[in-house]
Write a protein that holds these residues in place. Structure first.
Motif, mmCIF file in Angstrom:
data_model
loop_
_atom_site.group_PDB
_atom_site.id
_atom_site.type_symbol
_atom_site.label_atom_id
_atom_site.label_comp_id
_atom_site.label_asym_id
_atom_site.label_seq_id
_atom_site.Cartn_x
_atom_site.Cartn_y
_atom_site.Cartn_z
ATOM 1 N N SER A 190 -21.949 27.508 -1.423
ATOM 2 C CA SER A 190 -20.634 27.867 -0.449
ATOM 3 C C SER A 190 -20.684 29.295 -0.002
ATOM 4 O O SER A 190 -19.881 29.733 0.546
ATOM 5 C CB SER A 190 -19.476 27.396 -1.065
ATOM 6 O OG SER A 190 -19.307 28.116 -2.298
ATOM 7 N N MET B 253 -17.835 23.575 3.772
ATOM 8 C CA MET B 253 -17.003 22.911 2.542
ATOM 9 C C MET B 253 -17.222 21.566 2.417
ATOM 10 O O MET B 253 -17.534 20.983 1.301
ATOM 11 C CB MET B 253 -15.770 23.428 2.302
ATOM 12 C CG MET B 253 -15.054 22.966 0.903
ATOM 13 S SD MET B 253 -15.764 23.806 -0.445
ATOM 14 C CE MET B 253 -15.835 25.501 0.004
ATOM 15 N N ILE C 83 -11.342 26.489 -4.257
ATOM 16 C CA ILE C 83 -11.482 27.051 -2.984
ATOM 17 C C ILE C 83 -10.546 28.563 -3.049
ATOM 18 O O ILE C 83 -11.121 29.544 -2.531
ATOM 19 C CB ILE C 83 -11.143 26.214 -1.708
ATOM 20 C CG1 ILE C 83 -11.987 25.006 -1.602
ATOM 21 C CG2 ILE C 83 -10.768 26.962 -0.490
ATOM 22 C CD1 ILE C 83 -11.656 24.039 -0.640
#
Length: 516
Positions: free
Chosen positions: A460, A471, A502
């Motif tokens: 990521s 994502m 996240i």
């Protein structure tokens, strides 16, 4: 335990809660003559000693007395006839009490109307009794005097027993509290042990409220049992109830415990922390209670010092770990804040997996070491922007064993955990990983957690050889390899709580970049 425990005083004194009354002294009268029971009841029925009434129990034979003695193990005084169903019934009962019941506490007074049947000198020398009286000499006054002497002796014996029990509880409490290495755990354990310590008399229910306070810059941090880290409540001294404030102020000024009737302020101080406990109950704390609390407090101070030393050691280890992690970052600058993010991902996933606060903290502190072995990998391989050749990939894979070799064998829990993570964070659930080909639960759980955290961050974020993945693609990659590369249970926890991971990534972007 609730933050506040109220004791109702709305009822009249005549109907006060009997749980808070002192229990009566139990006196067992054993005689086959009804008149003796009546006279004894008249002489002693309204008697009190040490603010406790007398309750007379009655038996008309030695056999009946055995049943009562087995049912009531806290009889204080036994007024015992010698001759009942047999000439030696009373003497045999004495033997039964001392030898079979092992009851050395009850005060036994032999009363006989036939002293020739059991001569005083022989009985006193042979049997473990406390007094011997002819029934004819026991007037009401003499019986009262005799009872006072017996009850005083029994009370002193019970005090010694409670002292021994209290000392044993202090020792057990200290052992349990010494095992705690965090302040909140120390508070929880102390609150629990204080409650156990005060309830020495099992016949009385002591409903003590206990609160813990940590003085901080003119305020008190209120610490509750089971309180999660970071969830704090602060109150100012003037906001506390007058009785609480007065006792805490006196304790702070004297820097020692303070007692006032049924209240106490307990002052515990280590090198770094001061923790105070306030307790209040419906009955006054006895001299024994106060003595035991003072003894426990001395050990609590040592426990706090141990916590301070443990925190110093932990912070020192943590600083060393992050400095070593910085070395890896400097050696491989593309990783940026990688080690910090992986540490936070690991902590979050460990908590979700139910590993507990200590384990979550340990993996957070140790996981920055997962790529330490890259220091031993040649820059030409480590920083190569393109695809690695087979030989270069074999060289790269050695970073797992390099890291383990650097960290293993220190004997320090943090570095030992780091060694496990460094060696095994590239193992696979199906056994096809490296360097040891471990499979499933053979892989240490810390390494299984670090594997997911490491891959999630690598995919990521930007690397020298790739741009960050969207994502959706990252999550799909991890889900598709659940049960082959990754622990399926951990993958499920990760995907269900994706927003938390996240959020960590967005709070800690690489320098000069923004999260994608």
């Amino acid at each position: 335990m609730s933050d506040e425990l109220l004791f109702s005083d709305e009822q009249p004194a005549a109907t006060a809660d009997k749980r808070f009354e002192k229990p009566p002294w139990l006196v067992l009268v054993v005689d086959d003559e009804e008149s003796v029971h009546r006279v004894t009841q008249l002489a002693l029925g309204s008697m009190t000693y040490d603010e406790r009434a007398l309750e007379l129990l009655h038996a008309y034979s030695a056999d009946e007395a055995r049943g009562i003695l087995n049912e009531h193990r806290d009889i204080a005084v036994l007024l015992l006839d010698v001759v009942m169903e047999s000439d030696r019934a009373g003497l045999d009962l004495v033997h039964y009490i001392r030898q079979e019941l092992k009851n050395q506490d009850v005060r036994i007074v032999l009363r006989t109307g036939q002293p020739g049947q059991a001569p005083e000198q022989e009985v006193i020398a042979t049997y473990d009794i406390n007094d011997y009286r002819d029934k004819t000499e026991l007037s009401a006054q003499k019986l009262y005097t005799l009872m006072i002497a017996c009850l005083r002796a029994y009370r002193d014996i019970e005090t010694l027993h409670k002292s021994r029990l209290g000392l044993e509880k202090v020792i057990r409490a200290t052992r349990g509290i010494y095992e705690k290495h965090a302040l909140t755990q120390f508070v929880d354990a102390t609150l629990e042990q204080l409650a156990a310590l005060l309830n020495l008399d099992q016949t009385v229910i002591y409903l003590y409220q206990v609160k813990a306070f940590c003085p901080v810059d003119g305020e008190f941090e209120v610490i509750l049992p089971g309180q999660p880290a970071g969830e704090t409540k602060f109150v100012r001294l003037e906001e506390l109830e007058p009785a609480v404030r007065r006792l805490l102020e006196a304790s702070i000024q004297a820097q020692q415990n303070q007692f006032e009737d049924q209240r106490a302020a307990i002052f515990c101080a280590g090198q770094q922390h001061v923790v105070m406990f306030y307790l209040e109950g419906p009955v006054a704390l006895s001299t024994l209670d106060q003595h035991l609390i003072n003894m426990l407090t001395e050990n609590l101070n040592i426990a706090l010092d141990n916590i301070d030393l443990s925190e110093l050691l932990r912070s020192t280890q943590q600083e060393l770990v992050y400095r070593m992690g910085d070395m890896v970052e400097n050696h491989s600058p593309e990783t940026g804040s990688h080690v910090k993010r992986v540490a936070l991902y690991c902590e979050q996933l460990a908590r979700l997996a139910g590993l507990g606060e200590e384990a979550a903290q340990m993996i957070k502190d140790a996981s920055p070491l997962h790529d330490l072995g890259k220091i031993g990998v040649a820059d030409a391989v480590l920083k190569k922007p393109g695809q690695l050749t087979h030989d270069e990939w074999q060289q790269m894979k050695k970073h797992a064993t390099f890291g383990h070799r650097m960290l293993a064998g220190s004997g320090l829990p943090l570095l030992d955990a780091g060694a496990d993570i460094a060696r095994h964070h590239h193992e696979r659930w199906d056994g096809k990983g490296y360097p040891d080909g471990l499979q499933g639960d053979e892989i240490p759980v810390w390494a299984r957690i670090a594997t997911i955290a490491d891959v999630f961050d690598a995919l990521s974020t930007r690397r020298c050889y790739k741009e960050p993945w969207p994502m959706e693609k990252v999550v799909k990659y991890i889900e598709e390899r659940s049960g082959s590369v990754f622990d399926p249970d951990l993958v499920q926890l990760f995907t269900r709580n994706l927003d938390a991971f996240i959020a960590i990534r967005e709070r800690h972007p690489d320098p000069g970049t923004s999260a994608s």
